[in-house]
Design a protein around this motif. Structure first.
Motif, PDB file in Angstrom:
ATOM      1  N   GLN A  76    -125.573  -0.222  29.125  1.00 45.96           N
ATOM      2  CA  GLN A  76    -125.657  -1.359  28.203  1.00 45.96           C
ATOM      3  C   GLN A  76    -127.121  -1.745  27.978  1.00 45.96           C
ATOM      4  O   GLN A  76    -128.028  -1.171  28.571  1.00 45.96           O
ATOM      5  CB  GLN A  76    -124.839  -2.527  28.756  1.00 45.96           C
ATOM      6  CG  GLN A  76    -123.357  -2.155  28.863  1.00 45.96           C
ATOM      7  CD  GLN A  76    -122.431  -3.356  28.924  1.00 45.96           C
ATOM      8  OE1 GLN A  76    -122.851  -4.507  28.873  1.00 45.96           O
ATOM      9  NE2 GLN A  76    -121.138  -3.072  29.031  1.00 45.96           N
ATOM     10  N   GLU A 121    -126.900 -11.384  27.380  1.00 48.84           N
ATOM     11  CA  GLU A 121    -126.568  -9.966  27.292  1.00 48.84           C
ATOM     12  C   GLU A 121    -125.208  -9.889  26.634  1.00 48.84           C
ATOM     13  O   GLU A 121    -124.444 -10.852  26.636  1.00 48.84           O
ATOM     14  CB  GLU A 121    -126.564  -9.317  28.687  1.00 48.84           C
ATOM     15  CG  GLU A 121    -125.376  -9.682  29.571  1.00 48.84           C
ATOM     16  CD  GLU A 121    -124.163  -8.818  29.359  1.00 48.84           C
ATOM     17  OE1 GLU A 121    -124.285  -7.587  29.423  1.00 48.84           O
ATOM     18  OE2 GLU A 121    -123.066  -9.369  29.125  1.00 48.84           O
ATOM     19  N   TRP A 122    -124.865  -8.751  26.029  1.00 46.17           N
ATOM     20  CA  TRP A 122    -123.520  -8.571  25.503  1.00 46.17           C
ATOM     21  C   TRP A 122    -123.088  -7.151  25.877  1.00 46.17           C
ATOM     22  O   TRP A 122    -122.737  -6.935  27.028  1.00 46.17           O
ATOM     23  CB  TRP A 122    -123.488  -8.857  23.994  1.00 46.17           C
ATOM     24  CG  TRP A 122    -122.123  -8.788  23.357  1.00 46.17           C
ATOM     25  CD1 TRP A 122    -121.762  -8.024  22.285  1.00 46.17           C
ATOM     26  CD2 TRP A 122    -120.953  -9.514  23.737  1.00 46.17           C
ATOM     27  NE1 TRP A 122    -120.427  -8.225  21.990  1.00 46.17           N
ATOM     28  CE2 TRP A 122    -119.909  -9.124  22.864  1.00 46.17           C
ATOM     29  CE3 TRP A 122    -120.669 -10.433  24.755  1.00 46.17           C
ATOM     30  CZ2 TRP A 122    -118.608  -9.628  22.959  1.00 46.17           C
ATOM     31  CZ3 TRP A 122    -119.376 -10.943  24.851  1.00 46.17           C
ATOM     32  CH2 TRP A 122    -118.365 -10.551  23.956  1.00 46.17           C
ATOM     33  N   ILE A 123    -123.187  -6.186  25.018  1.00 50.56           N
ATOM     34  CA  ILE A 123    -122.777  -4.823  25.397  1.00 50.56           C
ATOM     35  C   ILE A 123    -123.930  -3.871  25.050  1.00 50.56           C
ATOM     36  O   ILE A 123    -124.765  -3.562  25.874  1.00 50.56           O
ATOM     37  CB  ILE A 123    -121.456  -4.422  24.704  1.00 50.56           C
ATOM     38  CG1 ILE A 123    -120.320  -5.395  25.146  1.00 50.56           C
ATOM     39  CG2 ILE A 123    -121.089  -2.985  25.074  1.00 50.56           C
ATOM     40  CD1 ILE A 123    -118.995  -5.189  24.446  1.00 50.56           C
ATOM     41  N   HIS A 151    -128.116  -4.074  34.711  1.00 49.07           N
ATOM     42  CA  HIS A 151    -126.979  -4.800  35.307  1.00 49.07           C
ATOM     43  C   HIS A 151    -125.642  -4.098  35.043  1.00 49.07           C
ATOM     44  O   HIS A 151    -124.677  -4.314  35.752  1.00 49.07           O
ATOM     45  CB  HIS A 151    -126.941  -6.235  34.777  1.00 49.07           C
ATOM     46  CG  HIS A 151    -126.733  -6.322  33.292  1.00 49.07           C
ATOM     47  ND1 HIS A 151    -127.635  -5.819  32.383  1.00 49.07           N
ATOM     48  CD2 HIS A 151    -125.705  -6.831  32.570  1.00 49.07           C
ATOM     49  CE1 HIS A 151    -127.171  -6.018  31.164  1.00 49.07           C
ATOM     50  NE2 HIS A 151    -126.002  -6.630  31.249  1.00 49.07           N
ATOM     51  N   GLU A 152    -125.578  -3.286  33.962  1.00 50.61           N
ATOM     52  CA  GLU A 152    -124.338  -2.563  33.655  1.00 50.61           C
ATOM     53  C   GLU A 152    -124.685  -1.149  33.173  1.00 50.61           C
ATOM     54  O   GLU A 152    -124.677  -0.860  31.993  1.00 50.61           O
ATOM     55  CB  GLU A 152    -123.530  -3.298  32.578  1.00 50.61           C
ATOM     56  CG  GLU A 152    -123.050  -4.667  33.034  1.00 50.61           C
ATOM     57  CD  GLU A 152    -122.013  -5.268  32.099  1.00 50.61           C
ATOM     58  OE1 GLU A 152    -120.983  -4.614  31.870  1.00 50.61           O
ATOM     59  OE2 GLU A 152    -122.234  -6.377  31.610  1.00 50.61           O
TER      60      GLU A 152
HETATM   61 CA    CA Z   1    -122.260  -6.650  29.244  1.00 46.30          CA
END
Ligand code: CA
Length: 371
Positions: free
Chosen positions: A159, A217-219, A242-243
């Motif tokens: 992400q 944050e989103w994707i 983080h992802e």
């Molecule tokens: Ca996310």
């Protein structure tokens, strides 16, 4: 009549008689009832990527079972709220669910490791751990306690780090920053002094616009483009440590799954496996083009986190993982220990394979672009 013609005619007549005889038998009764299931999801109905992927796996199960299974897919809130998919499938309100394991760390901190954790595994590495490295057995053991059978079913890939109103020049810039980041990533930012806010996606743009938050944050580009965050927070940071490869899950009520005939169990498992890769491919393919649109048409400033920030985020991530390990119940500790050993092994191989090649490909040499 020549002999050959006679033989030919006789054969045709014979075949015709056989067909007539066969069609005079009654059709066999269809004994099997169609199995009609509901799939609840955490996703806004129609959201490209995650929701459309959930629908695609449902259609595949229907077609591969020749219509013996029929699955209706629901968006968040249609049957149950988006974060109650786990409970709904566990208690049989719905037979299937599509969501992310890390929404359910309230059940076990170990659940996060079946989606993604800060500085954890990439999509390829996570598949390797779950499918081959022993992760699935631990996942089955954990989810079995909740009457669930889990399958990997989609991945967003690495992400983005998120949208920031102002530039991030060093780790000190996180102090006092009001940032939307759920899960363990949020715990990491808290360690750097950020005020972490939890907001549903739908409320995030308004919070950013009003100044209630400084960033989110989103994707990644494929889904972020339509959210409009760039209008107020134009600094788009990478990578999203983080992802690093968020796996989605297909969960099935365990009793209902075990009651299926073996061939339908295999069809469900195969369809989940197919979608696991298909959704990852969709995110990977669509993200590059969406990123180009953001930068070219919307003036987005694409920025890499400085090295000192990446290291500070790494140390904070290490502390968060260690705390989860130290405070976890025995099952959680077993999952995290297993994950960390796998990570060491996988990082060793990635370094000389995917990472080694990707770095080499960026060196300065002439190569056609297709333009
Ligand atoms: Ca996310």
């Amino acid at each position: 009549m020549k002999r050959r013609d006679f033989i030919k005619g006789a054969t045709v007549a014979g075949a015709g008689a056989a067909i007539a005889a066969a069609s005079s038998f009654p059709k066999p009764a269809i004994a099997q009832d169609v199995i009609e299931w509901r799939m609840v999801t955490s996703w806004p109905k129609g959201l490209p990527g995650v929701f459309t992927g959930a629908e695609r796996v449902a259609r595949r199960i229907e077609s591969a079972s020749n219509g013996r299974m029929k699955i209706t897919v629901y968006g968040a809130g249609e049957v149950v709220p988006g974060l109650q998919v786990f409970d709904a499938v566990s208690n049989g309100t719905a037979e299937m669910g599509h969501d992310a394991a890390y929404y359910h760390t309230g059940k076990s901190k170990g659940a996060a490791f079946f989606t993604t954790v800060p500085y954890g595994l990439t999509q390829v590495e996570h598949n390797a751990w779950v499918q081959i490295g022993g992760g699935q057995a631990l996942w089955d053991e954990l989810y079995g306690q909740f009457n669930l059978k889990p399958f990997l079913c989609g991945n967003t890939g690495v992400q983005m780090g998120g949208w920031f109103r102002n530039e991030i020049k060093d780790a000190e810039d996180f102090k006092g920053l009001k940032f939307r980041m759920p899960g363990m990533g949020g715990e990491v930012l808290k360690k750097l002094g950020a005020t972490v806010v939890l907001l549903p996606g739908g409320e995030t743009f308004a919070a950013l616009q009003s100044g209630a938050i400084d960033g989110t944050e989103w994707i990644g580009p494929y889904n972020d483009l339509s959210m409009g965050f760039y209008k107020v927070a134009p600094n788009y940071y990478w990578p999203g440590i983080h992802e690093p490869g968020a796996s989605l899950q297909l969960t099935i009520n365990k009793e209902k799954f075990e009651a299926l005939p073996k061939d339908l169990q295999d069809i469900v498992a195969a369809a989940a496996g197919e979608e696991n890769q298909m959704m990852a491919s969709e995110y990977f393919e669509r993200s590059g083009a969406a990123l180009e649109t953001l930068v070219r048409d919307h003036g987005v400033k694409l920025r890499q986190f400085p090295r000192s920030v990446l290291i500070a985020l790494g140390n904070a991530s290490g502390e968060v993982i260690q705390e989860a390990l130290d405070s976890g119940d025995p099952m959680t500790q077993k999952i995290i220990t297993h994950f960390l050993k796998a990570r060491t092994n996988l990082v060793r191989w990635t370094r000389v394979s995917d990472q080694g090649f990707a770095n080499a490909r960026l060196l300065d040499f002439k190569y056609p672009t297709g333009a």
